[in-house]
Design an enzyme around this catalytic site. Structure first.
Site, PDB file in Angstrom:
ATOM      1  N   HIS A   1      -1.463   3.494  -0.811  1.00 57.04           N
ATOM      2  CA  HIS A   1      -0.523   3.811  -1.900  1.00 57.04           C
ATOM      3  C   HIS A   1       0.852   3.194  -1.674  1.00 57.04           C
ATOM      4  O   HIS A   1       1.666   3.150  -2.585  1.00 57.04           O
ATOM      5  CB  HIS A   1      -0.383   5.330  -2.048  1.00 57.04           C
ATOM      6  CG  HIS A   1      -1.602   5.969  -2.641  1.00 57.04           C
ATOM      7  ND1 HIS A   1      -1.675   6.384  -3.950  1.00 57.04           N
ATOM      8  CD2 HIS A   1      -2.823   6.245  -2.109  1.00 57.04           C
ATOM      9  CE1 HIS A   1      -2.868   6.892  -4.202  1.00 57.04           C
ATOM     10  NE2 HIS A   1      -3.586   6.828  -3.090  1.00 57.04           N
TER      11      HIS A   1
ATOM     12  N   ASP B   1       8.740  -0.043  -2.908  1.00 55.04           N
ATOM     13  CA  ASP B   1       7.892   1.052  -3.387  1.00 55.04           C
ATOM     14  C   ASP B   1       6.505   0.478  -3.615  1.00 55.04           C
ATOM     15  O   ASP B   1       6.379  -0.650  -4.121  1.00 55.04           O
ATOM     16  CB  ASP B   1       8.456   1.597  -4.706  1.00 55.04           C
ATOM     17  CG  ASP B   1       8.351   3.115  -4.787  1.00 55.04           C
ATOM     18  OD1 ASP B   1       7.410   3.670  -4.204  1.00 55.04           O
ATOM     19  OD2 ASP B   1       9.200   3.735  -5.443  1.00 55.04           O
TER      20      ASP B   1
HETATM   21  P1  ADQ Z   1       5.839   8.661  -4.092  1.00 53.03           P
HETATM   22  O1  ADQ Z   1       6.672   7.896  -3.109  1.00 53.03           O
HETATM   23  O2  ADQ Z   1       5.899  10.123  -3.996  1.00 53.03           O
HETATM   24  O3  ADQ Z   1       4.315   8.180  -4.043  1.00 53.03           O
HETATM   25  P2  ADQ Z   1       6.276   8.070  -7.071  1.00 53.03           P
HETATM   26  O4  ADQ Z   1       5.213   7.166  -7.554  1.00 53.03           O
HETATM   27  O5  ADQ Z   1       7.651   7.687  -7.520  1.00 53.03           O
HETATM   28  O6  ADQ Z   1       6.382   8.145  -5.525  1.00 53.03           O
HETATM   29  O7  ADQ Z   1       6.048   9.577  -7.584  1.00 53.03           O
HETATM   30  C1  ADQ Z   1       4.839  10.231  -7.539  1.00 53.03           C
HETATM   31  C2  ADQ Z   1       4.885  11.478  -8.421  1.00 53.03           C
HETATM   32  O8  ADQ Z   1       5.855  12.418  -7.946  1.00 53.03           O
HETATM   33  C3  ADQ Z   1       5.239  11.178  -9.868  1.00 53.03           C
HETATM   34  O9  ADQ Z   1       4.314  11.834 -10.699  1.00 53.03           O
HETATM   35  C4  ADQ Z   1       6.653  11.753 -10.041  1.00 53.03           C
HETATM   36  O10 ADQ Z   1       6.886  12.272 -11.323  1.00 53.03           O
HETATM   37  C5  ADQ Z   1       6.687  12.860  -9.010  1.00 53.03           C
HETATM   38  N1  ADQ Z   1       8.073  13.045  -8.534  1.00 53.03           N
HETATM   39  C6  ADQ Z   1       8.813  12.178  -7.841  1.00 53.03           C
HETATM   40  N2  ADQ Z   1      10.037  12.687  -7.586  1.00 53.03           N
HETATM   41  C7  ADQ Z   1      10.069  13.909  -8.154  1.00 53.03           C
HETATM   42  C8  ADQ Z   1      11.078  14.944  -8.260  1.00 53.03           C
HETATM   43  N3  ADQ Z   1      12.289  14.784  -7.725  1.00 53.03           N
HETATM   44  N4  ADQ Z   1      10.757  16.079  -8.922  1.00 53.03           N
HETATM   45  C9  ADQ Z   1       9.537  16.217  -9.459  1.00 53.03           C
HETATM   46  N5  ADQ Z   1       8.554  15.292  -9.406  1.00 53.03           N
HETATM   47  C10 ADQ Z   1       8.819  14.151  -8.755  1.00 53.03           C
HETATM   48  C11 ADQ Z   1       3.514   7.177  -3.382  1.00 53.03           C
HETATM   49  C12 ADQ Z   1       4.112   5.763  -3.312  1.00 53.03           C
HETATM   50  C13 ADQ Z   1       4.405   5.247  -4.717  1.00 53.03           C
HETATM   51  C14 ADQ Z   1       3.158   5.314  -5.591  1.00 53.03           C
HETATM   52  C15 ADQ Z   1       2.513   6.702  -5.508  1.00 53.03           C
HETATM   53  C16 ADQ Z   1       1.151   6.726  -6.203  1.00 53.03           C
HETATM   54  O11 ADQ Z   1       5.285   5.752  -2.521  1.00 53.03           O
HETATM   55  O12 ADQ Z   1       4.891   3.914  -4.663  1.00 53.03           O
HETATM   56  O13 ADQ Z   1       3.495   5.024  -6.927  1.00 53.03           O
HETATM   57  O14 ADQ Z   1       2.301   7.101  -4.165  1.00 53.03           O
HETATM   58  O15 ADQ Z   1       0.304   5.773  -5.663  1.00 53.03           O
END
Ligand code: ADQ
Length: 467
Positions: free
Chosen positions: A155, A363
């Site tokens: 991921h 990311d």
């Molecule tokens: P994350 O680094 O957690 O995931 P991201 O893809 O931005 O990053 O977010 C994942 C989920 O978490 C989204 O549904 C988002 O809405 C939710 N989220 C993020 N911040 C939040 C907050 N402050 N409050 C509530 N909800 C929040 C990892 C990788 C990413 C990749 C995902 C999926 O780092 O690059 O996109 O996995 O593969």
């Protein structure tokens, strides 16, 4: 169709909204095949306690969970996964703690997962392992005689070979990927890095497309950019929580345009750089100052890893100084909220915002960018300012792409976004949504599993992988 077995560090009950898009997408296949989802329970127990697998039925899906001891959790999760792999894979060698000997715990937990999962497996299961915590899992399963098809999806980004090669034992880590039948990445760039690494460092022989031979084994790799569940997100957007959030934001900020940032508080997300760009925007555009407010939600994350406390302090101090220098009695330029916002309310916040700032330094993908787009009113959509270093930038070309290290350039993009005419906003949004809809999370899931089904199975022996 074969039964699907998903393995990830954390698991979610796919029946709950809070679980999010990934769980929803996996739930579909898990439900239809009566599958298993195996992972850590989230509990830390005394090493002497019973180490049985906890089984919970979630509709037709079985959730299988193991507890971890404090020592294992610290070395596997905080130590190796988040103190070594996370920073290096996000190009941050300076933050990696190589010397603490965490690798033993990382291997131990992967062995534990393999040992505990094995008795639940049936001969024609298809196993799908997720993310950097579990890179050696297939090798450990193979060492126990597991012959099933196993796929792996990373991921987070995969850095170029010269960065990867800084990890002591990097060759072991990448070799372990050859125990999988299919290895999936978020972007074509990550896939290129994998090819470059295995050809230059492991002297792998390139076979047909994205297939390599090394260590006497072959592996198929591919890029499978993850998406969101657009329909599920639209349903959330029409739910009472999201509608209430939208109304509240519109009422509260009726004289202002909102900019929004939603992230986990992580150094990869470029939060201080984003604040500096916003400060630059305020400095350069005194006339626009009091018409814009940035709401930054940064949810707490991995607080016992020290690099995370540093970023917390830096961000707090930047927000404080921006508000102190630019704020007025009736206006604060930044609203910084160090909390998680319930998933059901997020679409309301996104829809009320004119601009989203999604500016990570690195990311894997970034789903917030796609969620923001899906939440917009297509007649009057907001503008996405997106880092060129997010995996999403490979797909979302019509966003305003920025280099987050370039403070002035990002400030200029913020200004452009706030002043973009309706026609151009619509045009860009339409094009972006075509991609978000086409490459949604169901496409991701189906295309990965189809490629895994087609990956040429071979006898995956065991001795070469003894670690
Ligand atoms: P994350 O680094 O957690 O995931 P991201 O893809 O931005 O990053 O977010 C994942 C989920 O978490 C989204 O549904 C988002 O809405 C939710 N989220 C993020 N911040 C939040 C907050 N402050 N409050 C509530 N909800 C929040 C990892 C990788 C990413 C990749 C995902 C999926 O780092 O690059 O996109 O996995 O593969």
């Amino acid at each position: 169709m074969s039964r699907l077995v998903v393995v990830s560090n954390r698991i979610a009950d796919p029946r709950q909204t809070a679980a999010g898009g990934l769980a929803v997408a996996l739930a579909e296949v898990l439900n239809s095949t009566g599958g298993l989802w195996f992972g850590w329970s989230g509990k830390i127990v005394d090493a002497t306690e019973d180490d049985a697998v906890h089984v919970q039925q979630a509709g037709p899906v079985k959730l299988l969970m193991v507890d971890l001891s404090q020592v294992d959790h610290d070395a596997f999760y905080l130590g190796y996964s988040n103190g070594v792999l996370w920073p290096v894979f996000h190009y941050r060698l300076d933050l990696a703690d190589f010397d603490a000997g965490y690798i033993g715990g990382y291997r131990r937990v992967n062995q534990l997962f393999a040992r505990k999962l094995l008795p639940f497996l049936q001969p024609d299961d298809v196993i799908w392992v997720h993310d950097y915590h579990l890179i050696p899992l297939a090798a450990e399963l193979r060492a126990l005689g597991c012959k099933q098809r196993i796929g792996f999806f990373l991921h987070i980004p995969l850095p170029p070979p010269m960065i990867l090669a800084a990890i002591p034992g990097h060759d072991w880590l990448i070799r372990a990927l050859f125990a999988y039948d299919l290895v999936g990445f978020q972007s074509r760039q990550d896939l290129r890095h994998f090819g470059d690494y295995v050809e230059s460092e492991a002297k792998a022989q390139p076979l047909e497309e994205h297939r390599w031979r090394a260590f006497g084994r072959t592996v198929q790799a591919g890029a499978f950019p993850i998406g969101i569940d657009v329909q599920e997100f639209n349903e959330l957007a029409n739910g009472s929580d999201a509608l209430e959030m939208y109304e509240r934001m519109k009422r509260e900020y009726y004289r202002r345009k909102l900019l929004v940032g939603v992230d986990r508080l992580d150094y990869s997300k470029g939060l201080p750089q984003r604040m500096r760009a916003f400060r630059e925007f305020l400095t350069k555009n005194p006339d626009l100052r009091s018409s814009a407010t940035l709401i930054q939600i940064a949810s707490p994350s991995r607080e016992n890893v020290s690099a995370y406390t540093d970023i917390l302090h830096e961000l707090e101090s930047l927000c404080g100084s921006i508000n102190g220098n630019f704020g007025d009695l009736d206006w604060m330029p930044v609203r910084y909220i160090h909390r998680t916002v319930a998933r059901a309310r997020l679409p309301g916040l996104y829809r009320a915002s004119r601009v989203a700032l999604v500016t990570p330094l690195r990311d894997g993908m970034n789903l917030v960018a796609k969620e923001f787009l899906a939440a917009q009113d297509e007649e009057d959509p907001g503008v996405l300012v997106l880092s060129r270093f997010a995996g999403a930038a490979e797909q979302l070309k019509e966003a305003l792409l920025v280099n987050p290290y370039d403070t002035e350039g990002t400030a200029a993009a913020i200004q452009l976004a706030l002043q973009m005419p309706l026609e151009e906003r619509r045009h860009r949004h339409q094009a972006l949504m075509r991609s978000v809809r086409q490459f949604d999370v169901h496409w991701w899931c189906e295309s990965f599993l189809e490629a895994l089904g087609q990956a040429q199975a071979e006898e995956k022996g065991t001795s070469w992988l003894r670690l």
